[in-house]
Design a protein around this motif. Structure first.
Motif, PDB file in Angstrom:
ATOM      1  N   TYR A  39     -29.941 -49.248  21.487  1.00 56.94           N
ATOM      2  CA  TYR A  39     -31.255 -48.642  21.309  1.00 56.94           C
ATOM      3  C   TYR A  39     -31.376 -48.178  19.940  1.00 56.94           C
ATOM      4  N   TYR A  40     -32.603 -47.961  19.483  1.00 57.09           N
ATOM      5  CA  TYR A  40     -32.983 -47.689  17.944  1.00 57.09           C
ATOM      6  C   TYR A  40     -33.918 -46.461  18.027  1.00 57.09           C
ATOM      7  N   LYS A  41     -33.910 -45.768  16.847  1.00 48.46           N
ATOM      8  CA  LYS A  41     -34.757 -44.579  16.319  1.00 48.46           C
ATOM      9  C   LYS A  41     -34.834 -43.715  17.655  1.00 48.46           C
ATOM     10  N   GLY A  42     -33.990 -43.039  18.100  1.00 48.24           N
ATOM     11  CA  GLY A  42     -34.058 -42.061  19.066  1.00 48.24           C
ATOM     12  C   GLY A  42     -34.577 -40.693  18.370  1.00 48.24           C
ATOM     13  N   ASN A  43     -35.658 -40.197  18.962  1.00 45.79           N
ATOM     14  CA  ASN A  43     -36.204 -38.681  18.446  1.00 45.79           C
ATOM     15  C   ASN A  43     -35.562 -37.778  19.333  1.00 45.79           C
ATOM     16  N   LEU A  44     -35.108 -36.321  18.748  1.00 48.01           N
ATOM     17  CA  LEU A  44     -34.623 -35.524  19.742  1.00 48.01           C
ATOM     18  C   LEU A  44     -35.972 -34.940  20.395  1.00 48.01           C
ATOM     19  N   LEU A  45     -35.659 -35.087  21.857  1.00 48.85           N
ATOM     20  CA  LEU A  45     -36.942 -34.385  22.669  1.00 48.85           C
ATOM     21  C   LEU A  45     -36.757 -32.950  23.091  1.00 48.85           C
ATOM     22  N   PHE A  46     -35.702 -32.588  23.153  1.00 52.33           N
ATOM     23  CA  PHE A  46     -35.477 -31.086  23.148  1.00 52.33           C
ATOM     24  C   PHE A  46     -33.944 -30.904  23.415  1.00 52.33           C
ATOM     25  N   SER A  47     -33.645 -29.617  23.133  1.00 48.20           N
ATOM     26  CA  SER A  47     -32.216 -29.217  23.325  1.00 48.20           C
ATOM     27  C   SER A  47     -31.889 -28.018  23.846  1.00 48.20           C
ATOM     28  N   VAL A  53     -31.182 -34.002  24.176  1.00 43.92           N
ATOM     29  CA  VAL A  53     -32.117 -35.146  24.982  1.00 43.92           C
ATOM     30  C   VAL A  53     -32.709 -35.866  23.861  1.00 43.92           C
ATOM     31  N   TYR A  54     -32.169 -37.114  23.796  1.00 42.61           N
ATOM     32  CA  TYR A  54     -33.051 -38.078  22.834  1.00 42.61           C
ATOM     33  C   TYR A  54     -34.054 -39.160  23.746  1.00 42.61           C
ATOM     34  N   ARG A  55     -35.062 -39.482  22.925  1.00 45.25           N
ATOM     35  CA  ARG A  55     -35.805 -40.550  23.527  1.00 45.25           C
ATOM     36  C   ARG A  55     -35.810 -41.843  22.697  1.00 45.25           C
ATOM     37  N   SER A  85     -33.665 -40.310  32.339  1.00 43.50           N
ATOM     38  CA  SER A  85     -34.804 -41.051  33.019  1.00 43.50           C
ATOM     39  C   SER A  85     -34.815 -42.171  32.209  1.00 43.50           C
ATOM     40  N   THR A  86     -35.546 -43.096  32.894  1.00 43.62           N
ATOM     41  CA  THR A  86     -36.029 -44.684  32.470  1.00 43.62           C
ATOM     42  C   THR A  86     -37.818 -44.304  32.689  1.00 43.62           C
ATOM     43  N   ASP A  87     -38.294 -45.185  31.883  1.00 45.28           N
ATOM     44  CA  ASP A  87     -39.966 -45.536  32.200  1.00 45.28           C
ATOM     45  C   ASP A  87     -40.164 -46.885  31.536  1.00 45.28           C
ATOM     46  N   ILE A  91     -36.198 -44.696  27.161  1.00 39.69           N
ATOM     47  CA  ILE A  91     -35.114 -44.188  28.033  1.00 39.69           C
ATOM     48  C   ILE A  91     -35.072 -42.629  27.337  1.00 39.69           C
ATOM     49  N   ASN A  92     -34.610 -41.876  28.229  1.00 41.70           N
ATOM     50  CA  ASN A  92     -34.148 -40.562  27.775  1.00 41.70           C
ATOM     51  C   ASN A  92     -32.925 -40.274  27.959  1.00 41.70           C
ATOM     52  N   ILE A  93     -31.869 -39.991  27.053  1.00 43.07           N
ATOM     53  CA  ILE A  93     -30.380 -39.956  27.034  1.00 43.07           C
ATOM     54  C   ILE A  93     -30.071 -38.422  26.559  1.00 43.07           C
ATOM     55  N   SER A  94     -29.003 -37.932  27.376  1.00 43.50           N
ATOM     56  CA  SER A  94     -28.619 -36.572  27.072  1.00 43.50           C
ATOM     57  C   SER A  94     -27.297 -36.803  26.519  1.00 43.50           C
ATOM     58  N   LEU A  95     -27.086 -36.072  25.522  1.00 44.70           N
ATOM     59  CA  LEU A  95     -25.786 -36.180  24.871  1.00 44.70           C
ATOM     60  C   LEU A  95     -25.107 -34.584  24.904  1.00 44.70           C
ATOM     61  N   GLU A  96     -23.754 -34.539  24.675  1.00 42.88           N
ATOM     62  CA  GLU A  96     -23.053 -33.509  24.718  1.00 42.88           C
ATOM     63  C   GLU A  96     -23.164 -32.724  23.115  1.00 42.88           C
ATOM     64  N   GLU A  97     -23.674 -33.348  22.140  1.00 39.64           N
ATOM     65  CA  GLU A  97     -23.413 -33.057  20.891  1.00 39.64           C
ATOM     66  C   GLU A  97     -24.774 -33.259  20.230  1.00 39.64           C
ATOM     67  N   ASN A  98     -25.336 -32.357  19.144  1.00 35.50           N
ATOM     68  CA  ASN A  98     -26.605 -32.651  18.635  1.00 35.50           C
ATOM     69  C   ASN A  98     -26.154 -33.440  17.339  1.00 35.50           C
ATOM     70  N   MET A  99     -26.954 -34.699  17.345  1.00 31.74           N
ATOM     71  CA  MET A  99     -26.594 -35.880  16.346  1.00 31.74           C
ATOM     72  C   MET A  99     -27.872 -35.774  15.371  1.00 31.74           C
ATOM     73  N   GLY A 100     -28.779 -34.558  15.222  1.00 29.37           N
ATOM     74  CA  GLY A 100     -29.846 -34.364  14.310  1.00 29.37           C
ATOM     75  C   GLY A 100     -30.973 -34.824  15.098  1.00 29.37           C
ATOM     76  N   ASP A 101     -32.144 -34.930  14.287  1.00 29.41           N
ATOM     77  CA  ASP A 101     -33.449 -35.051  14.689  1.00 29.41           C
ATOM     78  C   ASP A 101     -33.681 -36.736  15.052  1.00 29.41           C
ATOM     79  N   ILE A 102     -32.921 -37.485  14.303  1.00 30.40           N
ATOM     80  CA  ILE A 102     -33.274 -38.738  14.760  1.00 30.40           C
ATOM     81  C   ILE A 102     -31.713 -39.746  14.726  1.00 30.40           C
ATOM     82  N   ILE A 103     -31.485 -40.434  15.717  1.00 32.25           N
ATOM     83  CA  ILE A 103     -30.455 -41.328  15.917  1.00 32.25           C
ATOM     84  C   ILE A 103     -30.762 -42.946  15.553  1.00 32.25           C
ATOM     85  N   PRO A 104     -30.355 -43.345  14.407  1.00 33.82           N
ATOM     86  CA  PRO A 104     -31.036 -44.601  14.147  1.00 33.82           C
ATOM     87  C   PRO A 104     -30.625 -45.773  15.170  1.00 33.82           C
ATOM     88  N   GLU A 105     -29.275 -45.609  15.533  1.00 33.14           N
ATOM     89  CA  GLU A 105     -28.876 -46.644  16.282  1.00 33.14           C
ATOM     90  C   GLU A 105     -27.949 -46.295  17.355  1.00 33.14           C
TER      91      GLU A 105
END
Length: 346
Positions: A39-47, A53-55, A85-87, A91-105
């Motif tokens: 997946y690409y360009k995931g934005n931090l939804l909330f933390s 959680v990244y979307r 969740s998925t829609d 897809i929303n993915i929860s991670l155990e560490e803060n990877m910044g506001d955006i995850i490129p890949e």
């Protein structure tokens, strides 16, 4: 109550479920090595302090159940994660560490058999007695025992207070849900099931009942909670931490932030700390007043003692003066007697 073809007892039900789970796990494990998805360009939804959680947007919906544990790989780093969740959009993915506001890949791998295996293990623990369940309620849930009407303080419903008025069928379903042990509400999309459930939730909460709201998807929970919170006349029940959203919400919403267990605990801790600070401030003030009072008493005693000393000294001086006066008077008396005696001899 006779149910031909149905299991006759709780153990038979669990045996059927266990067999079905074993077959499902066997099929899912044919997917050797798990599924690798990018997946690409995931934005931090909330933390929060424990999850981020990244979307990620996507054209297709991955067939992965909510809360499935996953292995994630970001820039050759491995992190444990979870499907929130998925829609149809992503897809929303929860991670155990803060990877910044955006995850490129991100690459995720999951064993689709993980959740069924956990459920099978739970059934094994139930059968062994390690985990206790209400077997009678379970049998009523599967209609193997008759569901009875319950003694309930909700004898009549005030449905006029709600923004959207339930129709007659919805009102009937709501009333039955509040007066019977087990009720199934079925209907195609758009028939008001979610709204009806939010009203049932509101009625139970207003009657001081404890409610467990659960679903096989996080999104369903959030939809009902959102409708319920929208129907509240005020946010007092939310501010008091009486609604707890356990797990990870699928949406970014200010009200949801107040429902997360971790945030409630943090808020309560801050409130208690403020109370402790006020109490400590009050104690310090009382100690200061006590010291001042004690010191004032000492000063008063010293002043009083000084007055007594002065009075004693003054009294002693007066006694000394009197003694001198008496002595002088005695001397004068002696002189007078000498004079009288001399004159008598002449």
């Amino acid at each position: 109550m006779e149910n031909k073809g149905y299991p006759k007892n709780f153990r038979e039900y669990t045996s059927i479920f266990q067999q079905a789970l074993k077959q499902e796990i066997e099929e899912l494990k044919k997917d050797v090595g798990g599924r690798g998805l990018k997946y690409y360009k995931g934005n931090l939804l909330f933390s929060s302090s424990k999850q981020f959680v990244y979307r990620f947007l996507n054209d297709s919906i991955p067939n992965i159940p909510d809360d499935t544990p996953i292995d994630t790989f970001i820039d050759n780093r491995h992190l444990n994660g979870q499907i929130v969740s998925t829609d149809i959009e992503g897809i929303n993915i929860s991670l155990e560490e803060n990877m910044g506001d955006i995850i490129p890949e991100i690459t995720i791998k999951t064993s689709r058999s993980k959740l069924p295996e956990l459920l099978l293990d739970k059934f094994n623990k139930i059968n062994s007695g390690e985990v206790a369940v209400n077997k009678e309620s379970c049998m009523k849930l599967f209609s193997s025992e008759k569901s009875e009407k319950i003694d309930n303080s909700i004898s009549s419903l005030n449905l006029h207070k709600y923004k959207y008025q339930p129709n007659s069928e919805q009102a009937k379903a709501i009333l039955q849900s509040l007066t019977k042990e087990v009720t199934f509400i079925w209907g195609p999309p758009g028939t008001g099931k979610t709204w009806s459930l939010s009203i049932i939730l509101d009625q139970l909460v207003n009657s001081n009942k404890k409610v467990l709201l659960t679903s096989h998807t996080n999104l369903a929970i959030d939809e009902i909670l959102l409708k319920y919170t929208e129907s509240l006349s005020d946010d007092e029940i939310i501010e008091d931490g009486k609604i707890i959203r356990y797990g990870t919400p699928t949406k970014k919403n200010p009200k949801f932030d107040k429902l997360i267990l971790e945030n409630i605990v943090q808020k309560k801790a801050e409130e208690k700390n403020k109370q402790i600070q006020l109490i400590e401030k009050k104690i310090k003030s009382l100690e200061t007043d006590l010291t001042k009072y004690q010191n004032q008493n000492i000063i008063d005693i010293l002043v009083e003692l000084e007055i007594v000393k002065n009075n004693r000294l003054q009294t002693e001086n007066e006694i000394s003066k009197l003694q001198r006066s008496i002595h002088e008077l005695n001397d004068a008396n002696d002189r007078i007697e000498d004079t009288i005696n001399k004159k008598s001899n002449i």
